[in-house]
Design an enzyme around this catalytic site. Structure first.
Site, PDB file in Angstrom:
ATOM      1  N   GLU A 124      40.642  10.156  73.720  1.00 20.76           N
ATOM      2  CA  GLU A 124      41.117  10.126  72.339  1.00 20.76           C
ATOM      3  C   GLU A 124      40.651  11.332  71.540  1.00 20.76           C
ATOM      4  O   GLU A 124      41.407  11.879  70.717  1.00 20.76           O
ATOM      5  CB  GLU A 124      40.678   8.844  71.641  1.00 20.76           C
ATOM      6  CG  GLU A 124      41.404   7.590  72.120  1.00 20.76           C
ATOM      7  CD  GLU A 124      40.906   7.068  73.454  1.00 20.76           C
ATOM      8  OE1 GLU A 124      39.849   7.553  73.915  1.00 20.76           O
ATOM      9  OE2 GLU A 124      41.550   6.192  74.046  1.00 20.76           O
ATOM     10  N   HIS A 173      40.313  -4.773  70.755  1.00 16.35           N
ATOM     11  CA  HIS A 173      41.771  -4.701  70.708  1.00 16.35           C
ATOM     12  C   HIS A 173      42.330  -5.289  69.422  1.00 16.35           C
ATOM     13  O   HIS A 173      43.528  -5.512  69.302  1.00 16.35           O
ATOM     14  CB  HIS A 173      42.385  -5.417  71.905  1.00 16.35           C
ATOM     15  CG  HIS A 173      42.164  -4.702  73.202  1.00 16.35           C
ATOM     16  ND1 HIS A 173      40.944  -4.632  73.808  1.00 16.35           N
ATOM     17  CD2 HIS A 173      43.013  -4.013  73.999  1.00 16.35           C
ATOM     18  CE1 HIS A 173      41.053  -3.949  74.933  1.00 16.35           C
ATOM     19  NE2 HIS A 173      42.298  -3.558  75.065  1.00 16.35           N
TER      20      HIS A 173
HETATM   21  C1  LIG Z   1      38.491   4.547  74.899  1.00 18.38           C
HETATM   22  C2  LIG Z   1      39.629   3.727  75.431  1.00 18.38           C
HETATM   23  N1  LIG Z   1      40.891   4.182  75.322  1.00 18.38           N
HETATM   24  C3  LIG Z   1      41.931   3.450  75.754  1.00 18.38           C
HETATM   25  C4  LIG Z   1      41.721   2.236  76.330  1.00 18.38           C
HETATM   26  C5  LIG Z   1      42.913   1.394  76.804  1.00 18.38           C
HETATM   27  N2  LIG Z   1      42.908   1.303  78.259  1.00 18.38           N
HETATM   28  C6  LIG Z   1      42.335   0.260  78.884  1.00 18.38           C
HETATM   29  S1  LIG Z   1      42.302   0.452  80.514  1.00 18.38           S
HETATM   30  C7  LIG Z   1      43.110   1.932  80.462  1.00 18.38           C
HETATM   31  C8  LIG Z   1      43.336   2.699  81.737  1.00 18.38           C
HETATM   32  C9  LIG Z   1      42.044   2.909  82.491  1.00 18.38           C
HETATM   33  O1  LIG Z   1      42.219   3.597  83.671  1.00 18.38           O
HETATM   34  P1  LIG Z   1      41.018   3.906  84.661  1.00 18.38           P
HETATM   35  O2  LIG Z   1      39.849   4.470  83.928  1.00 18.38           O
HETATM   36  O3  LIG Z   1      41.559   4.720  85.766  1.00 18.38           O
HETATM   37  O4  LIG Z   1      40.549   2.485  85.189  1.00 18.38           O
HETATM   38  P2  LIG Z   1      41.407   1.358  85.893  1.00 18.38           P
HETATM   39  O5  LIG Z   1      41.863   0.435  84.799  1.00 18.38           O
HETATM   40  O6  LIG Z   1      42.525   1.988  86.621  1.00 18.38           O
HETATM   41  O7  LIG Z   1      40.459   0.630  86.782  1.00 18.38           O
HETATM   42  C10 LIG Z   1      43.400   2.252  79.132  1.00 18.38           C
HETATM   43  C11 LIG Z   1      44.136   3.443  78.696  1.00 18.38           C
HETATM   44  C12 LIG Z   1      40.387   1.787  76.435  1.00 18.38           C
HETATM   45  N3  LIG Z   1      40.090   0.601  76.988  1.00 18.38           N
HETATM   46  N4  LIG Z   1      39.364   2.543  75.980  1.00 18.38           N
END
Ligand SMILES: Cc1ncc(C[n+]2csc(CCOP(=O)(O)OP(=O)(O)O)c2C)c(N)n1
Lengths: 321, 380
Positions: free
Chosen positions: A57, A126
């Site tokens: 972000e 959220h």
């Molecule tokens: C700071 C932040 N930005 C956005 C989100 C929303 N969000 C939740 S999970 C996700 C994707 C995460 O991907 P990754 O780090 O590869 O982990 P995975 O879920 O694939 O295990 C996003 C964008 C969040 N939880 N925290």
């Protein structure tokens, strides 16, 4: 059309009218955003104008600042309210101050879209109401539409603004339907709006709370109390005209908000109304707020967030003076 | 279509078990084979048991979400080997910082799976106390991506300052392992954590599960070079592993943690794996990825691989049947106990906002009690 589709249509029109408008955010391209607000935009305008960004972000907002310096009009999506804080430094220390620091030589036409507020039963981070972090920061404009028509027009107005705009989308309203008049802009971006006429108490709020205020007003009506409802629309600056006019007629006011009450938008509006319409008031301006506790687990949000009953309780208190 | 940039064919990749379950170590796996050879049948079967049980639990939780029992569920389906191997490699005194998908990591450390369910059911933001010995120093889930990497690094700094690590005794020295995803690796916090970890030589392992996708965004958008190669830039030795090979995950994590606790500084592991299901129950992966891709990863399933390997070593039908029964029992137990989870008192939201009395909280707690009582008194 539904609120989210209205935003989508507004974004599409803004992109069509100005090819310097670009979108950036997490999952906004192929997926169309987790709330599908940007659905179809990447297919229509291409990956150069609708960017699926890395998951960062601070990176999104910081690079939007640079893109604005390069003459673009970036529209950033923060996926959920609770994830704007990693970008907080870029928004408050940089985006908000760049025009001032450059003595006007640079403007920052950046829009930051943030789905905010409760009532979707989600997990922690959220469903937050971060509006005052931004209204407290000089240099930012902060707005929040509450109807599809306002969503459609306000997003376009935010994008044409040469100042940075924090655009707060009440996520519990995304699926709410309403008429959109694409031929005529209803009100300027920073105008508040009289939503319902009434004579006894003025109810003021913003975002998702406007619907709850209308619900409360309908219930009050059945008990013989006539409430006027005003939708703030713009949280910074606040358009006090309609509010003061209304309070001068009703003599009573209640501000309702999802956010915690301490040092909140309701506090600010209440203080100003007391300064400017003191002699018209029959009772102190009351605030109905989320509690001054962290947003609770989903099972408790119904208690945490003000509902029509809590608003009516305040209406009764103000009438009892 | 995007190009994955994981370390799948990197010369440094550590893999012991091929996708068909045969033992086919990569050259980089050689140094770990002795450790793997030393594993007993019971330990190897235990890895399989862990993976099989969590998959059944995960499926049950997904169903519970579909039935409206949970607000959300982040499935761990497909990532069992990376999680089980690394968690089994940790010593009891180690500290674990999961993200939000590490269900079996938590279970291995003793966390009650229903405590995880309570979070996703909207009953709590935490669900378990990391300091309670029964939870094996496992911290609670973090939903703000990457922020736990800094907390893990700080805790690891504290271990050093307190002399709880680096004394030379791996039986008592403590270390930290922190889990995060390929998407999270883009967050500033993760970069800052690595800077601090390297600067203060923390006893810590960064365990990155590269499951190829951050919701709809492929890993190529997060990094154009394999993520493990970033480690060198921070001065952190980093090893890519086949994350669907539980033996590689176990052995590499074991060595990395032991090196870290011996005072050698932080280590990083990139586990190349795949999120076989949706990101969460709110997600629709058909919008962004192909059935071909999913099938190609299904052929590398971590559980099938270990099953074939164990069969080759002569594991009995009775063993597999017993694991199946245990998995079904754990899933059923989760279902039954989830249904029995009651509500929570509304004034819970005022608990633990502060540790010392706070007038605003006291006032609002009292107001809410009076307000709720006013409804109860109303004649119906
Ligand atoms: C700071 C932040 N930005 C956005 C989100 C929303 N969000 C939740 S999970 C996700 C994707 C995460 O991907 P990754 O780090 O590869 O982990 P995975 O879920 O694939 O295990 C996003 C964008 C969040 N939880 N925290």
């Amino acid at each position: 059309m539904p609120f989210s589709r209205a935003l989508n249509a507004g974004l599409r029109r803004a992109m069509t009218e100005n090819d310097r408008v670009i979108m950036m955010g997490e999952d906004i391209g192929r997926l169309g955003g987790v709330f599908r607000v940007t659905e179809g935009l990447q297919a229509e305008f291409g990956e150069q104008r609708v960017l699926d960004t890395p998951l960062a972000e601070s990176g999104i907002v910081g690079t939007a600042i640079g893109l604005a310096m390069a003459g673009f009009r970036p529209v950033c999506e923060i996926q959920f309210d609770g994830f704007v804080f990693p970008a907080f430094d870029q928004i408050t220390s940089q985006l908000a101050k760049i025009t001032n620091r450059h003595e006007g030589a640079l403007s920052m036409p950046v829009v930051i879209r943030i789905p905010y507020g409760g009532h979707i039963g989600a997990v922690e981070h959220h469903q937050e109401s971060p509006e005052v972090y931004f209204t407290h920061t000089p240099g930012l404009r902060v707005v929040s539409p509450s109807t599809p028509n306002d969503a459609y027009w306000m997003i376009q107005d935010a994008i044409t603004s040469t100042d940075p705009v924090i655009f707060l989308e009440p996520k519990s309203r995304y699926w709410q339907k309403g008429e959109v008049d694409a031929a005529a802009r209803a009100l300027p971006l920073h105008a508040s709006r009289l939503v319902r006429r009434g004579t006894d108490v003025t109810l003021v709020g913003h975002g998702a709370m406007v619907a709850t205020l209308l619900q409360a007003a309908a219930l009050a009506e059945s008990e013989g109390t006539s409430c006027e409802v005003i939708d703030l629309r713009s949280l910074s600056p606040v358009d006090y005209g309609p509010i003061l006019d209304s309070v001068r007629r009703t003599g009573r006011m209640v501000y309702a908000q999802e956010a915690p009450g301490f040092t909140s938008l309701g506090s600010e509006v209440a203080a100003t109304v007391m300064e400017k319409a003191f002699y018209a008031l029959e009772a102190p301006v009351l605030r109905v707020s989320g509690f001054d506790a962290p947003f609770p687990p989903a099972k408790l949000e119904g208690t945490f967030l003000p509902d029509a009953d809590r608003i009516l309780e305040a209406v009764d208190r103000t009438l009892a003076y | 279509m995007h190009q994955n940039t994981g370390p799948d064919d990197a010369p440094e990749l550590v893999r012991v078990l091929a996708a068909d379950g045969s033992v086919a170590p990569t050259p980089a796996a050689e140094p770990y084979l002795e450790l793997i050879d030393a594993l007993t049948d019971a330990e190897l079967e235990g890895f399989y048991r862990d993976m099989f049980v969590v998959r059944a639990f995960d499926q049950q939780a997904t169903n519970l979400q579909r039935q409206g029992q949970l607000a959300l569920w982040p499935p761990s389906f497909g990532q069992e080997a990376a999680q089980v191997g690394s968690a089994r490699a940790a010593r009891p005194q180690d500290h674990l910082f999961p993200s939000y998908r590490e269900h079996v990591v938590c279970m291995i450390r003793g966390v009650d799976p229903v405590d995880i369910i309570r979070v996703m059911r909207g009953l709590t933001h935490g669900g378990w106390n990391p300091a309670d010995p029964k939870n094996g120093n496992t911290h609670i889930y973090t939903l703000v991506l990457g922020s736990q990497t800094l907390h893990a690094t700080g805790l690891a700094m504290g271990l050093t300052l307190d002399g709880k690590s680096g004394s030379g005794d791996p039986q008592t020295d403590e270390a930290v392992i922190v889990y995060y995803g390929d998407g999270a690796s883009s967050q500033g916090d993760v970069h800052e954590a690595m800077v601090f970890a390297a600067s203060y030589r923390t006893p810590e392992v960064f365990f990155l599960q590269n499951n190829q996708w951050a919701i709809s965004v492929p890993v190529a958008t997060q990094s154009r070079s394999p993520l493990y190669r970033r480690g060198a830039g921070y001065g952190i030795p980093s090893i890519p592993i086949d994350g669907n090979d539980v033996l590689a995950s176990y052995a590499v994590t074991r060595v990395a943690l032991d090196e870290a606790r011996a005072g050698a500084g932080p280590r990083a592991i990139e586990a190349m794996t795949y999120r076989m299901g949706a990101h969460t129950t709110s997600d629709d992966p058909t919008k962004y990825r192909t059935a071909d891709e999913e099938e190609s990863w299904a052929r590398r399933d971590p559980i099938a691989r270990m099953r074939a390997y164990l069969r080759g070593r002569g594991a009995s039908d009775a063993f597999f049947a017993e694991v199946e029964a245990q998995a079904a029992a754990v899933a059923e137990d989760a279902r039954v106990r989830t249904a029995a989870l009651g509500g929570i008192p509304t004034d819970l939201m005022f608990d633990h906002v502060y540790t010392e009395p706070h007038p605003l909280i006291d006032e609002q707690r009292a107001w809410l009690a009076g307000y709720e009582a006013s409804f109860e008194e109303e004649p119906s």
